[in-house]
Design an enzyme around this catalytic site. Structure first.
Site, PDB file in Angstrom:
ATOM      1  N   GLU A   1      -4.219 -40.432  41.579  1.00 33.16           N
ATOM      2  CA  GLU A   1      -3.751 -40.546  42.971  1.00 33.16           C
ATOM      3  C   GLU A   1      -4.076 -41.928  43.515  1.00 33.16           C
ATOM      4  OE1 GLU A   1      -4.134 -36.665  45.319  1.00 33.16           O
ATOM      5  OE2 GLU A   1      -5.993 -36.779  44.214  1.00 33.16           O
TER       6      GLU A   1
ATOM      7  N   ASP B   1     -12.794 -30.658  42.756  1.00 29.54           N
ATOM      8  CA  ASP B   1     -11.571 -30.680  43.565  1.00 29.54           C
ATOM      9  C   ASP B   1     -10.316 -30.614  42.693  1.00 29.54           C
ATOM     10  OD1 ASP B   1     -10.091 -31.054  46.031  1.00 29.54           O
ATOM     11  OD2 ASP B   1      -9.686 -33.105  45.365  1.00 29.54           O
TER      12      ASP B   1
ATOM     13  N   LYS C   1      -9.108 -40.615  42.491  1.00 30.31           N
ATOM     14  CA  LYS C   1      -8.486 -41.127  43.721  1.00 30.31           C
ATOM     15  C   LYS C   1      -8.523 -42.655  43.691  1.00 30.31           C
ATOM     16  CE  LYS C   1      -8.969 -37.094  46.549  1.00 30.31           C
ATOM     17  NZ  LYS C   1      -7.580 -36.615  46.557  1.00 30.31           N
TER      18      LYS C   1
ATOM     19  N   LYS D   1      -8.447 -22.596  46.788  1.00 29.87           N
ATOM     20  CA  LYS D   1      -9.420 -23.218  45.902  1.00 29.87           C
ATOM     21  C   LYS D   1     -10.357 -24.111  46.718  1.00 29.87           C
ATOM     22  CE  LYS D   1      -8.909 -27.296  45.060  1.00 29.87           C
ATOM     23  NZ  LYS D   1      -8.521 -28.618  45.586  1.00 29.87           N
TER      24      LYS D   1
ATOM     25  N   HIS E   1      -6.859 -27.520  39.080  1.00 25.71           N
ATOM     26  CA  HIS E   1      -5.509 -27.993  38.755  1.00 25.71           C
ATOM     27  C   HIS E   1      -5.377 -28.450  37.292  1.00 25.71           C
ATOM     28  CE1 HIS E   1      -5.013 -27.616  42.958  1.00 25.71           C
ATOM     29  NE2 HIS E   1      -5.372 -28.818  43.325  1.00 25.71           N
TER      30      HIS E   1
ATOM     31  N   LYS F   1       4.147 -25.651  41.125  1.00 24.23           N
ATOM     32  CA  LYS F   1       4.974 -26.863  40.991  1.00 24.23           C
ATOM     33  C   LYS F   1       6.060 -26.636  39.952  1.00 24.23           C
ATOM     34  CE  LYS F   1       1.466 -30.277  42.234  1.00 24.23           C
ATOM     35  NZ  LYS F   1       1.927 -31.389  43.041  1.00 24.23           N
TER      36      LYS F   1
ATOM     37  N   HIS G   1      -2.251 -24.480  43.752  1.00 24.05           N
ATOM     38  CA  HIS G   1      -0.858 -24.840  44.053  1.00 24.05           C
ATOM     39  C   HIS G   1      -0.169 -25.563  42.888  1.00 24.05           C
ATOM     40  CE1 HIS G   1      -2.347 -28.852  45.264  1.00 24.05           C
ATOM     41  NE2 HIS G   1      -1.096 -29.264  45.132  1.00 24.05           N
TER      42      HIS G   1
HETATM   43  C1  BG6 Z   1      -5.600 -30.743  46.341  1.00 24.03           C
HETATM   44  C2  BG6 Z   1      -6.832 -31.596  46.372  1.00 24.03           C
HETATM   45  O1  BG6 Z   1      -5.916 -29.469  45.856  1.00 24.03           O
HETATM   46  O2  BG6 Z   1      -4.627 -31.353  45.513  1.00 24.03           O
HETATM   47  C3  BG6 Z   1      -6.498 -32.981  46.889  1.00 24.03           C
HETATM   48  O3  BG6 Z   1      -7.806 -30.996  47.213  1.00 24.03           O
HETATM   49  C4  BG6 Z   1      -5.369 -33.589  46.078  1.00 24.03           C
HETATM   50  O4  BG6 Z   1      -7.648 -33.817  46.847  1.00 24.03           O
HETATM   51  C5  BG6 Z   1      -4.195 -32.626  45.990  1.00 24.03           C
HETATM   52  O5  BG6 Z   1      -4.962 -34.782  46.716  1.00 24.03           O
HETATM   53  C6  BG6 Z   1      -3.141 -33.142  45.026  1.00 24.03           C
HETATM   54  O6  BG6 Z   1      -2.035 -32.283  45.083  1.00 24.03           O
HETATM   55  P1  BG6 Z   1      -0.547 -32.843  45.075  1.00 24.03           P
HETATM   56  O7  BG6 Z   1       0.311 -31.631  45.128  1.00 24.03           O
HETATM   57  O8  BG6 Z   1      -0.431 -33.726  46.273  1.00 24.03           O
HETATM   58  O9  BG6 Z   1      -0.414 -33.595  43.797  1.00 24.03           O
END
Ligand code: BG6
Length: 479
Positions: free
Chosen positions: A211, A230, A335, A143, A235, A177, A173
Site C-alpha cells: 500500500e 492488520d 504501508k 477483523k 487477508h 474481492k 473483506h
Molecule cells: C484493512 C486494513 O483490513 O484492509 C487496512 O485494516 C488496509 O489497513 C485495508 O488498508 C486494505 O484493503 P483494500 O481493500 O483497500 O485493499
C-alpha cells in the site's frame, strides 16, 4: 448474488456512526440499492451518539456525498425511508430496545473497534436478540478476531455463550474481492493448471499486498495492531490458503472451509529460536511516495515516538503436505511502499538447461491491484536467424471496462443476508492462523523493526527470508 426479495429482514449496524460504516458499509448498501440489488431489508443504525433520526440521516448523506462516486440524490431520497436510528450503548438493557423494531430475520453487523466485539455479542445475547422462534439471527464480526491465539479463543467463548457457530459470520473483506474469488474459479475451471499446481513444478509462491497509504488517522487501532495483525493474519492468510488448498468437491461452505483449514494445519511451526529466518518486520520513516513527501510513522498524529509497531511484515511459510512440501510461500504486506500493488505470483521450476543453454522458468501471476489480470510470463523465440529465447507476457485482463464492479462489502453483505457462509471464516481457520503467528508475535515483543524509507520497496532485510536463488519481485505499477 441476489437475495429473495420476498424475504423481509433487518440489518442492524452496531457502530453506525463509525469509520467502517461511513467509508465502506453505507456506500456498499447505497450502491446495491441504486443497482436494485438490495434485498427487502430494513436498515437500523445503532450507536452511542445521541443523534436524532434527522441528524443521523444527515450524517449518512454527507458521508455518502464524500465517499460514494456515484452519489445520486434521488436514490438517497428513496433509500432513506428504510433507515432508522437507535441510540444506545452495548449493555443488554440498552440493546433490548431493538427488540420491538426487528422482524424475525435479523443480521447484526459489529462495525466496532475490535475490543468491543465481545461486549456487543454478549449484550445482544443477553437482550434476547440472538435467537428467535422463527426466522434467523446472524452476527457479522469484523477483523481482527482476537489479538493472538488466546484472546481469539476467549472472544469465541464470549460469543458462543449466546450464538451458535453457524450464526457467526467472521468477515474478511478480501474474500469478497473479485480477484480473490477469481483465483478459485481460474484454478479449478481450467484443466491445464492442476497438474502443475504442486511442489514438483512450483518453485516458490510470493504473495504481496503493498500500500502507499499510511495509518490514515487510525492510529489508535493501528499502533496496537501493526501489519502482521492488520493484514497478514487475515487477508494474506486467506490469499495463501486459497492458493494452496486442494480442490474442494463442491462450493459448500463447510467443504471449502475444511480444505482451507487443512492447509493451515499443514503449515510448519516456526521454531522459536529461528523466527528471524522466517519473519521480518519494518517501520516506515519519512520519504517520497510518488511525488508526495510523507512523514515517518513516528511523526504521524498519535503515534508515540517509542513505538515499535510493524508497518511492514513479511513471512516465509512451508506447507508440509504432499502437494507443497519443499515450496516456500513468501507473504508480505506494508504501508507507504513504492506503489499500491497486490499480486499472487507462482514461479515454476526451470526447464532442463540442455536445449537453451540456460535455465528458464515461468511465472504465473494473479494481479489484484492496480488491475485485475492474469499474467503468464513465458519464453518464446526471439525473431531472427538464431534460436534465441526472449521473455513474453501473456496478459489477460478478465474484467471488461463496462462490467459492473461490485466492492467486497457489497458482495459479502449480500452473502451474509443470504446465509452463504463460504466466504466467511470458520473459527478453526482463525485459530490456526494465530497458531502459525504465535512464535513471531512472541519474538516481536522485544526488539525493533527495521526502518525503511516511505516510497521504497520496504526493509532491505526482507531478502534474508528468501532461500538461495529466490528474490522478491519488484513492487511497481506494471507498465
Ligand atoms: C484493512 C486494513 O483490513 O484492509 C487496512 O485494516 C488496509 O489497513 C485495508 O488498508 C486494505 O484493503 P483494500 O481493500 O483497500 O485493499
Amino acid at each position: 448474488m441476489t437475495v429473495d426479495s420476498q424475504e423481509v429482514s433487518t440489518i442492524v449496524i452496531i457502530g453506525a456512526t463509525g469509520d467502517l460504516t461511513r467509508r465502506l458499509l453505507f456506500p456498499a448498501i447505497f450502491r446495491l440499492y441504486a443497482l436494485k440489488q438490495w434485498p427487502n431489508t430494513r436498515i437500523i443504525g445503532y450507536a452511542v451518539e445521541d443523534f436524532t433520526q434527522a441528524q443521523f440521516l444527515q450524517h449518512l448523506e454527507q458521508n455518502l456525498q464524500q465517499f460514494e462516486h456515484d452519489y445520486d440524490g434521488a436514490v438517497w431520497e428513496s433509500l432513506k425511508g428504510q433507515i432508522e436510528y437507535v441510540s444506545g450503548d452495548l449493555t443488554a438493557a440498552s440493546l433490548s430496545r431493538l427488540q420491538s423494531k426487528i422482524s424475525a430475520n435479523a443480521l447484526f453487523y459489529l462495525a466496532l473497534p475490535p475490543q468491543l466485539f465481545g461486549d456487543a455479542a454478549e449484550g445482544l445475547g443477553e437482550a434476547g436478540l440472538s435467537s428467535t422462534g422463527n426466522g434467523w439471527r446472524r452476527l457479522v464480526v469484523e477483523k481482527p478476531f482476537g489479538w493472538d491465539f488466546d484472546s481469539a479463543k476467549a472472544l469465541r467463548e464470549r460469543i458462543h455463550k449466546f450464538w451458535q457457530e453457524n450464526q457467526v459470520y467472521r468477515i474478511d473483506h478480501f474474500l469478497g474481492k473479485e480477484t480473490t474469488q477469481n483465483l478459485l474459479v481460474f484454478r479449478f475451471a481450467n484443466r491445464f493448471l492442476e497438474p502443475v499446481w504442486n511442489s514438483d513444478h512450483v518453485r516458490q509462491v510470493q504473495i504481496t499486498v503493498a500500500e502507499t497509504l499510511g495509518v490514515e488517522g487510525r492510529w489508535q487501532y493501528y499502533d496496537r495492531a501493526g501489519a502482521l495483525r492488520d493484514m497478514i493474519q487475515n487477508h494474506l492468510m486467506q490469499l495463501f490458503t486459497l492458493t494452496a488448498l486442494d480442490p474442494p468437491s463442491t462450493w459448500d461452505a463447510d467443504v471449502l472451509r475444511e480444505h482451507k483449514v487443512e492447509v493451515l494445519r499443514a503449515v510448519r511451526t516456526i521454531p522459536d529460536d529461528q523466527v528471524d529466518a522466517f519473519a521480518l518486520r519494518g517501520q516506515y520513516q519519512a520519504g517520497l511516495v510518488g511525488t508526495q513527501q510523507v512523514k515517518g510513522y513516528h511523526d504521524e498524529t498519535g503515534i508515540p515516538t517509542s513505538s515499535t509497531t510493524d508497518t511492514f511484515a513479511a513471512l516465509k511459510l512451508y506447507v508440509d503436505n504432499w502437494r507443497w512440501h519443499g515450496t516456500p510461500f513468501y507473504l508480505r504486506s506494508g504501508k507507504r511502499l513504492a506503489a499500491r500493488f497486490s499480486e499472487i505470483a507462482l514461479e515454476l521450476r526451470d526447464v532442463p538447461p540442455g536445449l537453451f543453454g540456460k535455465p528458464l522458468s515461468n511465472w504465473l501471476i494473479f494481479r489484484m491491484w492496480p488491475d485485475q489480470c492474469i499474467d503468464v510470463v513465458a519464453w518464446a523465440k526471439e525473431p531472427g536467424l538464431a534460436l534465441e529465447t526472449r521473455q513474453i507476457i501473456l496478459a489477460t485482463p478478465y474484467q471488461k471496462i463496462d462490467e459492473p464492479d461490485y466492492s467486497a462489502y457489497e458482495q459479502l453483505l449480500l452473502e451474509a443476508l443470504h446465509g452463504d457462509r463460504a466466504y466467511f471464516l470458520r473459527f478453526d481457520e482463525v485459530e490456526e492462523s494465530w497458531r502459525i503467528l504465535t512464535p513471531v508475535l512472541d519474538a516481536w515483543r522485544s526488539g525493533a523493526p527495521e526502518l525503511y524509507d516511505a516510497g521504497s520497496q520496504g526493509p532491505k532485510g526482507q531478502e534474508r527470508l528468501m532461500i538461495a536463488g529466490h528474490h522478491w519481485r519488484t513492487i511497481a505499477v506494471p507498465q
